[in-house]
Design an enzyme around this catalytic site. Structure first.
Site, PDB file in Angstrom:
ATOM      1  N   HIS A  94       0.819  -1.214   0.000  1.00 15.54           N
ATOM      2  CA  HIS A  94       0.000   0.000   0.000  1.00 15.54           C
ATOM      3  C   HIS A  94       0.848   1.257   0.000  1.00 15.54           C
ATOM      4  O   HIS A  94       0.360   2.343   0.273  1.00 15.54           O
ATOM      5  CB  HIS A  94      -0.948   0.015   1.202  1.00 15.54           C
ATOM      6  CG  HIS A  94      -1.686  -1.272   1.381  1.00 15.54           C
ATOM      7  ND1 HIS A  94      -1.271  -2.260   2.240  1.00 15.54           N
ATOM      8  CD2 HIS A  94      -2.793  -1.756   0.756  1.00 15.54           C
ATOM      9  CE1 HIS A  94      -2.086  -3.297   2.154  1.00 15.54           C
ATOM     10  NE2 HIS A  94      -3.020  -3.021   1.266  1.00 15.54           N
TER      11      HIS A  94
HETATM   12  S1  FES Z   1       1.748  -0.502   3.276  1.00 14.16           S
HETATM   13 FE1  FES Z   1       0.125  -1.847   3.733  1.00 14.16          FE
HETATM   14  S2  FES Z   1       1.165  -3.626   4.429  1.00 14.16           S
HETATM   15 FE2  FES Z   1       2.760  -2.221   4.031  1.00 14.16          FE
END
Ligand code: FES
Length: 137
Positions: A94
């Site tokens: 993410h």
């Molecule tokens: S940014 Fe979501 S698990 Fe690492």
């Protein structure tokens, strides 16, 4: 950088050059917790500028503090991370970004810095992960 396993989790042992260490003081304003106020993320003896016992040797869990993916090392400046990237780790799940000491950049979904596990050096060449160092912070 090498990866070992501790309690089923990857733990990174990352060798930093003096140049890499110098970058750590240059972007505190871009970090969520530059002063390590979330004390649960590192032992007291690693509450320092490099979050480590030895300034040129980082030990941290390779587990993103968002949802647990393993970030990718992006140790060198620039490259596909952009011109202002000074080296660190990028979580592709993410988009969380961490510096070379595992401190999370503002705007990342990860809420805290990467975890530094309990560890100690039994000698210059032997690192023990899982037991606290007796060295002072
Ligand atoms: S940014 Fe979501 S698990 Fe690492």
């Amino acid at each position: 950088m090498i990866t070992v396993e501790w309690r089923g989790k990857p733990v990174w042992v990352v060798s930093l050059t003096d140049e890499m260490v110098k970058t750590l003081g240059q972007h505190d304003d871009k970090l969520s917790d530059p002063q390590l106020e979330v004390t649960s993320q590192q032992p007291d003896y690693c509450k320092n500028a490099t979050r480590s016992i030895k300034p040129n040797l980082m030990v941290m869990e390779g587990v993103c503090t968002h949802l647990g993916c393993s970030p990718s090392p992006k140790l060198q400046p620039g490259g596909d991370m952009g011109g202002d990237w000074q080296g660190g780790f990028f979580c592709p799940c993410h988009g969380s970004k961490f510096d070379l000491a595992g401190r999370v950049f503002k705007g990342s979904p990860a809420p805290t810095n990467l975890m530094v596990p309990p560890h100690q050096y039994l000698s210059d060449a032997v690192l023990l992960i899982g037991e606290h160092s007796k060295e002072a912070a």
